[in-house]
Design an enzyme around this catalytic site. Structure first.
Site, PDB file in Angstrom:
ATOM      1  N   ASP A  31       3.147 -11.499   3.660  1.00 49.85           N
ATOM      2  CA  ASP A  31       3.947 -11.003   5.189  1.00 49.85           C
ATOM      3  C   ASP A  31       3.226  -9.863   5.500  1.00 49.85           C
ATOM      4  OD1 ASP A  31       6.140 -10.975   6.963  1.00 49.85           O
ATOM      5  OD2 ASP A  31       7.593 -10.099   5.946  1.00 49.85           O
ATOM      6  N   CYS A  58       3.550 -12.109  12.503  1.00 48.75           N
ATOM      7  CA  CYS A  58       4.742 -11.778  13.560  1.00 48.75           C
ATOM      8  C   CYS A  58       4.264 -11.213  14.927  1.00 48.75           C
ATOM      9  CB  CYS A  58       5.787 -10.432  12.924  1.00 48.75           C
ATOM     10  SG  CYS A  58       4.662  -9.288  11.341  1.00 48.75           S
ATOM     11  N   SER A  65       0.832  -1.308  -0.212  1.00 49.54           N
ATOM     12  CA  SER A  65       0.225   0.106   0.042  1.00 49.54           C
ATOM     13  C   SER A  65       0.557   1.213  -0.275  1.00 49.54           C
ATOM     14  CB  SER A  65      -1.267  -0.066   0.996  1.00 49.54           C
ATOM     15  OG  SER A  65       0.015  -0.146   2.400  1.00 49.54           O
TER      16      SER A  65
HETATM   17  N1  SAH Z   1       8.296  -8.849   3.213  1.00 47.66           N
HETATM   18  C1  SAH Z   1       8.805  -7.551   4.067  1.00 47.66           C
HETATM   19  C2  SAH Z   1       8.402  -6.927   5.183  1.00 47.66           C
HETATM   20  C3  SAH Z   1       6.521  -6.385   4.983  1.00 47.66           C
HETATM   21  S1  SAH Z   1       6.430  -5.216   6.277  1.00 47.66           S
HETATM   22  C4  SAH Z   1      10.748  -7.844   3.780  1.00 47.66           C
HETATM   23  O1  SAH Z   1      10.698  -9.014   3.488  1.00 47.66           O
HETATM   24  O2  SAH Z   1      11.286  -6.874   4.072  1.00 47.66           O
HETATM   25  C5  SAH Z   1       4.716  -5.172   5.819  1.00 47.66           C
HETATM   26  C6  SAH Z   1       4.212  -4.305   4.632  1.00 47.66           C
HETATM   27  O3  SAH Z   1       3.034  -3.852   4.774  1.00 47.66           O
HETATM   28  C7  SAH Z   1       4.472  -2.471   4.820  1.00 47.66           C
HETATM   29  O4  SAH Z   1       4.857  -2.284   3.633  1.00 47.66           O
HETATM   30  C8  SAH Z   1       3.450  -1.595   4.250  1.00 47.66           C
HETATM   31  O5  SAH Z   1       3.166  -0.934   3.515  1.00 47.66           O
HETATM   32  C9  SAH Z   1       2.413  -2.771   3.855  1.00 47.66           C
HETATM   33  N2  SAH Z   1       1.149  -2.746   4.442  1.00 47.66           N
HETATM   34  C10 SAH Z   1       0.466  -3.041   5.575  1.00 47.66           C
HETATM   35  N3  SAH Z   1      -1.061  -2.838   5.189  1.00 47.66           N
HETATM   36  C11 SAH Z   1      -1.064  -3.515   4.338  1.00 47.66           C
HETATM   37  C12 SAH Z   1      -2.462  -3.118   3.140  1.00 47.66           C
HETATM   38  N4  SAH Z   1      -3.280  -3.816   3.312  1.00 47.66           N
HETATM   39  N5  SAH Z   1      -2.005  -3.861   1.379  1.00 47.66           N
HETATM   40  C13 SAH Z   1      -0.845  -3.954   1.108  1.00 47.66           C
HETATM   41  N6  SAH Z   1       0.199  -3.045   1.958  1.00 47.66           N
HETATM   42  C14 SAH Z   1      -0.290  -3.199   3.411  1.00 47.66           C
END
Ligand code: SAH
Length: 397
Positions: free
Chosen positions: A300, A340, A251
Site C-alpha cells: 500500500d 492510490c 521507512s
Molecule cells: N497502509 C497504510 C497507509 C500507507 S501510507 C494504512 O492502511 O493506514 C504510506 C506509507 O509509506 C507511509 O507511512 C510512509 O512513511 C511509507 N513510505 C513511503 N515511502 C516508503 C519507502 N520507500 N519505503 C518504506 N516506506 C515508505
C-alpha cells in the site's frame, strides 16, 4: 447575483453539458465584472447561454469549479442542502456501522468541490483545497456543526494542492475545543489512535477501511508481510484475523511506533509481529536474495503519480515492488496490492501488475477488485474522484 460572468470559448461547453465540474483556463474566453478569488461567477457559453454557477479561482489552471448547473442561488441554504444530502448518503449506506471514523463530505463527489470533511468520533476534520471552499469556509464550518450537532472542527488545510490555488497552508482548531489532539477511533471493532495534527491526510487513511477488514478475514494462519504499514491499519487487522506472523515495514520510525501502540491498544499478540524500519524497495530485494517467502503480501505505497504526467515513472515503481512481491509469494499465497495514484487508472494498474507477474515468472489470478469505501463515493460525472484501486492476486498451487 453572481459577482461576475465567465464566458467560454466556442465549443468548450461540452464537458459542462456532461456535468463535469471543472473549467480549465484554456476554455475561458473572458471574465466580466471583478469576481474575487472563490467568489461566484455565472458560466456562459460563447453564445451567452447560462451553463452553470461556479467558484472563480484566478490563480489556478482549473479556473472555476461548478457549484450548480441550475439557475439557483449559491448561498448558505444551498450549502446546507448539499451537506444534508451528503450526510443522508452516509446514513443510507450505513457507513457508521462499527466504525466512528469516516468521510462525511468528499468534495466534487458530494457537490462541494474543494471541501473534504472527515469525522473522527465527535470531532470533524475539515480540509479546504480550493479558492471556492476557502471563500465559504466559515459559513461551511457553521453549517457543518449545525447539521451534525457536533461542536468541534479541526482544520487540516495543509495539502500541497492548495499552492496551485494560491492558498497558504492553514491548520488548527477552527471551531470549539479539543481535549486531546489524539483521538482513539474505532474501525470495524478495532481501535486506532489518530493524531489529528500530524497524521497523514486528515489524520488517517479512512479510504482503506473495508480493505483492512477484508485482510482480517483472509489472514488466518498466514505469514503476512505488510509493506508501507504506516500506523498499522493492515497489520492490526491481520493480527486480529489470526495471522501467525506479521512483518510490518515502513521507512518512518514514528509510524512504526504508532503501529506498535495500535497493536497494544487492541490487546493483540505482539510477539507475532515484527517492525522493520526500511525502504520497501531495498527490503524486498534483500528478502528475495535470502529466499524468504510469505502467504500474504500487502503493498500500500504512497501516491507515486499524483497526476497523469508522472504516470510513467510511477508505473516503474509499481512494477518493481509488485514483481518482487510476487517472487516472495508462496504457492496458495495472496498479493494484495494497491495504488492510490489518480494518474493511474484501474486498467493501467492491472497491466502493470500483470507485467510484474510475467517477469517474476508467476501464474496468478485476480480474485478480487478493491477500491475506496462507500464514504468516498464517485460522481458518475467526475471519474477523477476514483483514485484508490486494489487487486487481490492469488497464486494457485
Ligand atoms: N497502509 C497504510 C497507509 C500507507 S501510507 C494504512 O492502511 O493506514 C504510506 C506509507 O509509506 C507511509 O507511512 C510512509 O512513511 C511509507 N513510505 C513511503 N515511502 C516508503 C519507502 N520507500 N519505503 C518504506 N516506506 C515508505
Amino acid at each position: 447575483m453572481a459577482a461576475g460572468t465567465l464566458r467560454l470559448r466556442p465549443g468548450r461547453e461540452k464537458s459542462l453539458l456532461r456535468r463535469h465540474p471543472w473549467i480549465f483556463s484554456g476554455a475561458v474566453q473572458g471574465v466580466n465584472g471583478e469576481p474575487v478569488s472563490g467568489g461566484t461567477v455565472d458560466v456562459l457559453s460563447s453564445s451567452g447561454q447560462f451553463l452553470a454557477r461556479a467558484a472563480y479561482s484566478p490563480n489556478s489552471q482549473i479556473r472555476a469549479r461548478v457549484w450548480t448547473f441550475e439557475d439557483e442561488r449559491v448561498d448558505a441554504d444551498f450549502f446546507r442542502r448539499r451537506i444534508r444530502s451528503a450526510l443522508a448518503t452516509r446514513q443510507t449506506l450505513k457507513v457508521e456501522g462499527q466504525s466512528n471514523g469516516y468521510r462525511l463530505i468528499y468534495a466534487e463527489s458530494d457537490g462541494i468541490p474543494g471541501l473534504i470533511v472527515d469525522r473522527y468520533r465527535e470531532v470533524l476534520v475539515l480540509q479546504s483545497l480550493t479558492a471556492g471552499s476557502e471563500f465559504w469556509k466559515s459559513a461551511l464550518a457553521d453549517l457543518l456543526l449545525e447539521e451534525t450537532r457536533l461542536s468541534t472542527i479541526y482544520e487540516r488545510s495543509d495539502a500541497d494542492v492548495r499552492q496551485l490555488e494560491g492558498l497558504e497552508p492553514q491548520t488548527g482548531i477552527l471551531r470549539g475545543d479539543l481535549a486531546s489532539i489524539i483521538i482513539s477511533m474505532t474501525e470495524n471493532g478495532l481501535k486506532f489512535n489518530v493524531n489529528l495534527q500530524s497524521g497523514h491526510k486528515t489524520g488517517s487513511y479512512l479510504d482503506q477501511r473495508e480493505n483492512r477488514l477484508r485482510v482480517r478475514e483472509l489472514a488466518k494462519d498466514k505469514a503476512v508481510l505488510d509493506c508501507f504499514c504506516y500506523t498499522g491499519g493492515f497489520t492490526v487487522n491481520a493480527l486480529a484475523g489470526g495471522a501467525t506472523s506479521v512483518l510490518s515495514i515502513d521507512s518512518s520510525a514514528d509510524a512504526l511506533s504508532l503501529c506498535s501502540e495500535n497493536i497494544a491498544l487492541n490487546h493483540l499478540n505482539a510477539s507475532r509481529q515484527t517492525s522493520l524500519e526500511a525502504d520497501v524497495f531495498q527490503a524486498l530485494r534483500k528478502f528475495r536474495d535470502e529466499n524468504r517467502s510469505f502467504d500474504m503480501v500487502i503493498l500500500d505505497p504512497p501516491k507515486f503519480a499524483p497526476t497523469a504526467a508522472q504516470a510513467e515513472r510511477a508505473a516503474r515503481g509499481y512494477k518493481d515492488i509488485n514483481l518482487l512481491a510476487f517472487k516472495l509469494l508462496r504457492t496458495g499465497g495472496m498479493l494484495i496490492t494497491f495504488s492510490c495514484s489518480g494518474g493511474i487508472d484501474v486498467g493501467l494498474f492491472q497491466k502493470i501488475v500483470a507485467g510484474a507477474a510475467l517477469d517474476a515468472g508467476v501464474e496468478a489470478q485476480i480474485v478480487e477488485h478493491l477500491s475506496q469505501g462507500p464514504d468516498h463515493p464517485v460522481s458518475l460525472h467526475f471519474p477523477e474522484g476514483a483514485y484508490l484501486k486494489g487487486l487481490v492476486c492469488y497464486k494457485p498451487g
